[in-house]
Design an enzyme around this catalytic site. Structure first.
Site, PDB file in Angstrom:
ATOM      1  N   ARG A  48       0.840  -1.200   0.000  1.00 21.84           N
ATOM      2  CA  ARG A  48       0.000   0.000   0.000  1.00 21.84           C
ATOM      3  C   ARG A  48       0.875   1.250   0.000  1.00 21.84           C
ATOM      4  O   ARG A  48       0.609   2.206  -0.733  1.00 21.84           O
ATOM      5  CB  ARG A  48      -0.929   0.014   1.217  1.00 21.84           C
ATOM      6  CG  ARG A  48      -1.977  -1.094   1.207  1.00 21.84           C
ATOM      7  CD  ARG A  48      -2.880  -1.032   2.431  1.00 21.84           C
ATOM      8  NE  ARG A  48      -3.736   0.147   2.413  1.00 21.84           N
ATOM      9  CZ  ARG A  48      -4.480   0.522   3.453  1.00 21.84           C
ATOM     10  NH1 ARG A  48      -4.436  -0.168   4.584  1.00 21.84           N
ATOM     11  NH2 ARG A  48      -5.246   1.592   3.367  1.00 21.84           N
ATOM     12  N   CYS A  91      -1.433   5.933   9.364  1.00 23.30           N
ATOM     13  CA  CYS A  91      -1.786   4.671   8.689  1.00 23.30           C
ATOM     14  C   CYS A  91      -2.797   5.010   7.606  1.00 23.30           C
ATOM     15  O   CYS A  91      -2.625   5.967   6.872  1.00 23.30           O
ATOM     16  CB  CYS A  91      -2.333   3.665   9.699  1.00 23.30           C
ATOM     17  SG  CYS A  91      -3.739   4.300  10.662  1.00 23.30           S
TER      18      CYS A  91
END
Length: 278
Positions: free
Chosen positions: A177, A235
C-alpha cells in the site's frame, strides 16, 4: 504499568475496578460479541464510540476522533470510573481498534490501560473464561476533559514538518500500500512524500504477540538511526497507527504524535502530492 498484558496476567488480575473492553470490528461485530466474548467484557464500537465519522473523509479521514466530551460520555456509559483498570482486546493482534481505544483512553488521562497481547484468539488458547449475551453494569460520572492529552498532528502540520524535515513521518501500512502497488480501502494508492514505511505488523512475532520491549527498542533505534524523537505516526485512517504508538510506548520511547486523518485524508485532499514507488 506495562501497556501490554498477557492472558495469563489477565487471568490473575484482581477483579476490583477491572473493566474489560471488546474492541473487535467487522461485519455483524456486535452479534459476534453477543455470541462469545471474554466474561465481563463490555463492547466498544470503533465507528460509533472511537470515531465521529463525517461526510467527507478529505477533512479528518475515515475515522476522525470524536470530541473528547462525547468520548467521556461513552466511557461513563460503559461504567468506567477514574480509578478503573482497563484492559482492551480485539481479534487482530491489537491492530483493529484495541490500540486506538488504548490511545484514546491514555489521551483522556487514564493511566491504568492495557492491551491484551494476542487478543481474542490468545485468550481462548490460554483458557480464559468466555460467555455470551449482554453484560450489565452501572453507569458512572466522569470529570469532564477539555483536550486530548497526547500529541495529535493535523494535515497542515504534517506537510510543514515534511517540508522542514523537522519530524520523521512513519507510515505503518503494509508495504504494497505504501509503495502504491494497490489500494484496497482508500481511493488512491501511494504514500505521503517523505514518509518512511515501517509496517505495524513488524511489531509482532510469528505468533501474533508483541515483540519484547528490548527487541522493539533495538529495532526502532536502528530503523530511526538513533533519533526516535519528533515522530508523527499515520496509517490509513488513524487506527492501526496506534498499534505502532503502543509498541513504541512498550519499548520505552516517548509517545509520538498521531496523524489521525492519515492516508484517507491526505489522499483525498485536493492538491496534495502523492508518491508511488516503481
Amino acid at each position: 504499568m506495562s501497556p501490554i498484558l498477557s492472558p495469563f496476567e489477565l487471568k490473575n488480575l484482581s477483579t476490583e475496578n477491572l473493566v474489560i473492553l471488546d474492541a473487535r470490528v467487522g461485519k455483524d461485530v456486535y452479534q459476534n460479541y453477543l455470541n462469545k466474548h471474554i466474561k465481563g467484557a463490555r463492547f466498544i464500537d470503533l465507528d460509533k464510540d472511537l470515531a465521529e465519522i463525517g461526510e467527507d473523509a478529505a477533512f479528518g479521514g475515515r475515522h476522525p476522533l470524536p470530541g473528547i466530551e462525547k468520548f467521556m460520555q461513552t466511557l461513563s456509559d460503559l461504567g468506567i470510573s477514574e480509578d478503573s483498570h482497563i484492559v482492551v482486546y480485539d481479534d487482530k493482534n491489537g491492530s483493529n481498534a484495541a490500540a486506538r481505544a488504548w490511545w484514546m483512553l491514555r489521551a483522556s488521562g487514564f493511566e491504568k490501560v492495557q492491551v491484551l497481547d494476542g487478543g481474542f484468539q490468545n485468550a481462548e488458547k490460554e483458557g480464559l473464561e468466555f460467555t455470551s449475551g449482554e453484560e450489565y453494569f452501572k453507569k458512572t460520572e466522569l470529570t469532564k476533559r477539555q483536550n486530548w492529552l497526547l500529541p495529535v498532528s493535523m494535515l497542515e502540520e504534517v506537510e510543514n514538518e515534511i517540508v522542514n524535515t523537522s519530524s520523521t513521518v512513519i507510515d505503518v501500512r503494509d508495504a504494497y500500500r505504501y509503495k502504491g502497488e494497490s489500494e484496497p480501502i482508500d481511493l488512491v494508492a501511494g504514500h505521503i512524500p517523505g514518509a518512511i514505511n515501517i509496517p505495524f505488523s513488524e511489531n509482532l512475532d510469528e505468533n501474533g504477540n508483541f515483540l519484547s520491549p528490548k527487541i522493539l527498542k533495538e529495532k526502532y533505534s536502528k530503523l530511526l538511526q538513533g533519533k526516535p524523537e519528533n515522530l508523527i505516526i499515520h496509517c490509513g485512517s488513524g487506527v492501526t497507527a496506534c498499534h505502532t504508538i503502543l509498541a513504541l510506548e512498550y519499548a520505552g520511547f516517548k509517545i509520538p504524535s498521531l496523524y489521525v486523518g492519515s492516508w484517507s485524508e491526505w489522499s483525498r485532499r485536493e492538491g496534495k502530492e502523492i508518491t508511488k514507488e516503481n
